[in-house]
Scaffold this motif. Structure first.
Motif, short mmCIF file in Angstrom:
data_model
loop_
_atom_site.label_atom_id
_atom_site.label_comp_id
_atom_site.label_asym_id
_atom_site.label_seq_id
_atom_site.Cartn_x
_atom_site.Cartn_y
_atom_site.Cartn_z
N PHE A 196 0.63 -1.02 3.55
CA PHE A 196 1.52 0.07 3.17
C PHE A 196 2.95 -0.44 3.06
O PHE A 196 3.57 -0.85 4.05
CB PHE A 196 1.47 1.21 4.20
CG PHE A 196 2.39 2.35 3.86
CD1 PHE A 196 2.12 3.18 2.79
CD2 PHE A 196 3.55 2.58 4.59
CE1 PHE A 196 2.97 4.23 2.44
CE2 PHE A 196 4.41 3.62 4.27
CZ PHE A 196 4.12 4.44 3.18
N THR A 197 3.44 -0.47 1.85
CA THR A 197 4.82 -0.86 1.57
C THR A 197 5.44 0.17 0.63
O THR A 197 4.73 1.01 0.06
CB THR A 197 4.88 -2.24 0.88
OG1 THR A 197 4.25 -2.14 -0.42
CG2 THR A 197 4.18 -3.30 1.71
N VAL A 198 6.74 0.11 0.48
CA VAL A 198 7.39 1.03 -0.46
C VAL A 198 6.88 0.77 -1.87
O VAL A 198 6.63 1.71 -2.63
CB VAL A 198 8.93 0.87 -0.40
CG1 VAL A 198 9.60 1.71 -1.49
CG2 VAL A 198 9.46 1.27 0.98
N HIS A 199 6.68 -0.50 -2.20
CA HIS A 199 6.21 -0.83 -3.55
C HIS A 199 4.80 -0.31 -3.79
O HIS A 199 4.51 0.29 -4.84
CB HIS A 199 6.25 -2.33 -3.78
CG HIS A 199 5.71 -2.75 -5.12
ND1 HIS A 199 6.39 -2.50 -6.30
CD2 HIS A 199 4.54 -3.36 -5.48
CE1 HIS A 199 5.69 -2.95 -7.32
NE2 HIS A 199 4.57 -3.46 -6.85
N ILE B 174 12.08 4.48 -6.90
CA ILE B 174 12.36 4.15 -5.51
C ILE B 174 13.82 4.50 -5.19
O ILE B 174 14.73 4.17 -5.95
CB ILE B 174 12.11 2.66 -5.23
CG1 ILE B 174 10.62 2.35 -5.43
CG2 ILE B 174 12.54 2.29 -3.81
CD1 ILE B 174 10.27 0.87 -5.34
N ALA B 175 14.04 5.19 -4.09
CA ALA B 175 15.38 5.62 -3.71
C ALA B 175 16.19 4.44 -3.16
O ALA B 175 15.85 3.89 -2.11
CB ALA B 175 15.31 6.73 -2.67
N THR B 176 17.22 4.04 -3.89
CA THR B 176 18.12 2.97 -3.45
C THR B 176 19.56 3.42 -3.66
O THR B 176 20.29 2.86 -4.48
CB THR B 176 17.85 1.67 -4.22
OG1 THR B 176 17.93 1.93 -5.63
CG2 THR B 176 16.50 1.08 -3.88
N PRO B 177 19.99 4.46 -2.97
CA PRO B 177 21.35 4.96 -3.18
C PRO B 177 22.40 3.96 -2.72
O PRO B 177 22.13 3.08 -1.89
CB PRO B 177 21.38 6.22 -2.30
CG PRO B 177 20.36 5.97 -1.24
CD PRO B 177 19.27 5.18 -1.91
N HIS C 84 9.33 4.67 10.99
CA HIS C 84 8.55 4.52 9.75
C HIS C 84 7.11 4.95 9.94
O HIS C 84 6.58 5.04 11.05
CB HIS C 84 8.61 3.07 9.27
CG HIS C 84 7.83 2.10 10.12
ND1 HIS C 84 6.47 1.92 10.01
CD2 HIS C 84 8.23 1.24 11.10
CE1 HIS C 84 6.07 1.00 10.86
NE2 HIS C 84 7.12 0.57 11.54
N GLY C 85 6.45 5.19 8.80
CA GLY C 85 5.03 5.52 8.80
C GLY C 85 4.18 4.32 8.40
O GLY C 85 4.67 3.20 8.31
N GLY C 86 2.90 4.60 8.15
CA GLY C 86 1.97 3.54 7.79
C GLY C 86 0.68 3.61 8.57
O GLY C 86 0.00 2.60 8.76
N GLY C 87 0.33 4.81 9.05
CA GLY C 87 -0.94 5.00 9.74
C GLY C 87 -1.02 4.28 11.07
O GLY C 87 -2.11 3.89 11.49
N TRP C 88 0.11 4.11 11.76
CA TRP C 88 0.17 3.45 13.06
C TRP C 88 -0.33 2.00 12.98
O TRP C 88 -0.50 1.35 13.99
CB TRP C 88 -0.64 4.20 14.13
CG TRP C 88 -0.34 5.65 14.19
CD1 TRP C 88 0.67 6.26 14.87
CD2 TRP C 88 -1.06 6.70 13.54
NE1 TRP C 88 0.65 7.61 14.67
CE2 TRP C 88 -0.42 7.92 13.86
CE3 TRP C 88 -2.20 6.74 12.72
CZ2 TRP C 88 -0.87 9.15 13.39
CZ3 TRP C 88 -2.64 7.95 12.24
CH2 TRP C 88 -1.99 9.14 12.58
N ARG C 89 -0.53 1.51 11.77
CA ARG C 89 -1.15 0.18 11.57
C ARG C 89 -0.34 -0.70 10.62
O ARG C 89 -0.39 -1.92 10.71
CB ARG C 89 -2.57 0.36 11.02
CG ARG C 89 -3.36 -0.93 10.93
CD ARG C 89 -4.81 -0.67 10.57
NE ARG C 89 -5.57 -1.92 10.52
CZ ARG C 89 -6.08 -2.52 11.59
NH1 ARG C 89 -5.89 -2.00 12.78
NH2 ARG C 89 -6.78 -3.64 11.46
N SER C 90 0.39 -0.08 9.72
CA SER C 90 1.15 -0.82 8.72
C SER C 90 2.55 -0.23 8.65
O SER C 90 2.94 0.56 9.50
CB SER C 90 0.43 -0.74 7.36
OG SER C 90 1.05 -1.58 6.42
N GLY C 91 3.32 -0.62 7.64
CA GLY C 91 4.68 -0.10 7.50
C GLY C 91 5.71 -1.01 8.15
O GLY C 91 5.37 -1.95 8.87
N ASP C 92 6.97 -0.68 7.91
CA ASP C 92 8.06 -1.54 8.37
C ASP C 92 9.33 -0.72 8.56
O ASP C 92 9.55 0.26 7.83
CB ASP C 92 8.31 -2.63 7.31
CG ASP C 92 9.30 -3.67 7.79
OD1 ASP C 92 10.50 -3.50 7.50
OD2 ASP C 92 8.88 -4.63 8.45
#
Length: 331
Positions: A37-40, A55-58, A102-110
């Motif tokens: 799970f990444t933003v991309h 993708i939000a990059t303000p 952050h999210g990611g199913g308690w397994r992924s994400g950053d």
């Protein structure tokens, strides 16, 4: 004979080295970070249904500084890291603070996923922190909760260095992070989650919660967590057992089961994917009985990952800022 013995010893040593190498490699793989799970990857998926998404990059607001890769707690030989963003303007009053999860199913994400949100909130007068926590590939429940409570304690312990008002700390989380944020708020003062030794004696209580599409109950008619029929579910990995085997853990980690007078005000920002906020109605009913302030903003026709993307990033930011201003600053 000596030559045969030499070659036999050599082959035994090679075999032993191979076994040890395999064992070390297996251990490394066991804790290897899950990057599914990444933003991309979320962007590629969302774009199929919402072609105009981006993708939000303000732009980083003026007057916002940051420090990166700070260790907030060491568990064994593991250094847990955070990034902090803060206004540079000096003023008499200290700044309220927000921990973003952050999210990611308690397994992924950053933790980098919500740096744009952290930067924008810092531009609005908040000290913001994006913290990592141990995922299920590394440590199962309740390690993540323990880590994030320690992150709040770090914020209080370092309040003077960043002009943090220790009476005004909020937690904001998306998806699994939203579940964790709601659980943190509903377990204010619960010693079961204060096992990390980092900054012991400092409170981990939070004064506001923003739950962005995080579930409130794991074992619930609205919940889709724990379906292992096709493959092991994210929640099953996190708890280390299916809900049929250890339902008490699944219930314990459900914020719905902890609502009390210690629960702070909470904001729900939700997508149109109903199962991602399972238990919300029951949760709100309990809050209303206790006269605890709450808000709900459901953004129609949105994917679960909406806060990461335009055109939904800005409404998410605005709902968050308005809520925090109201419940932390009385405005």
């Amino acid at each position: 004979m000596r030559k045969k013995a030499y070659f036999r010893l050599k082959s035994l040593l090679v075999a032993a080295f191979t076994i040890v190498s395999f064992s070390v490699e297996a251990q490394q793989k066991a804790v290897e970070r899950d990057t599914s799970f990444t933003v991309h990857s979320a962007y590629v998926k969302a774009k199929k249904q919402y072609p105009a998404v981006s993708i939000a990059t303000p732009k980083i607001p003026a007057g916002v500084a940051s420090k990166r890769d700070l260790t907030y707690c060491t568990v064994g030989d593991r250094n847990l890291k955070l990034d902090i963003f803060y206004p540079t303007a000096k003023r008499k009053a200290k700044y309220p603070a927000v921990l973003l999860i952050h999210g990611g199913g308690w397994r992924s994400g950053d933790r980098s996923h919500h740096i744009p949100m952290a930067q924008q909130l810092a531009g609005k007068g908040y000290v913001t922190v994006t913290a990592e926590y141990r995922l299920s590939t590394e440590a199962i429940y309740p390690a993540a909760v323990n880590d994030l409570k320690a992150a709040v304690r770090w914020m209080r312990a370092n309040a003077n260095a960043y002009a943090i008002d220790t009476t005004k700390i909020a937690v904001w989380g998306f998806s699994a992070g939203g579940q964790l944020a709601a659980l943190m708020g509903s377990t204010n003062g619960d010693k079961r989650y204060e096992v990390n030794t980092c900054n012991r004696g400092v409170s981990s209580n939070v004064q506001a919660v923003v739950d962005v599409d995080g579930i409130l109950a794991f074992i619930h008619p609205e919940s889709g967590e724990g379906d292992d029929s096709k493959s092991t579910s994210a929640a099953t990995y996190w708890f280390g057992a299916p809900k049929s085997q250890k339902p008490e853990l699944w219930q314990e980690a459900s914020a719905l089961n902890h609502v009390s007078g210690k629960m702070p005000p909470i904001l729900f920002i939700n997508s149109s994917v109903d199962r991602m906020h399972a238990g919300r109605t029951d949760f709100i009913n309990k809050l209303n009985e206790l006269k605890i302030y709450n808000e709900v903003h459901a953004i129609p026709d949105t994917p679960h990952t909406f806060p990461l993307f335009n055109p939904w990033f800005e409404p998410t930011l605005n709902y968050t800022a308005a809520f925090l201003s109201k419940v932390l600053n009385g405005k």
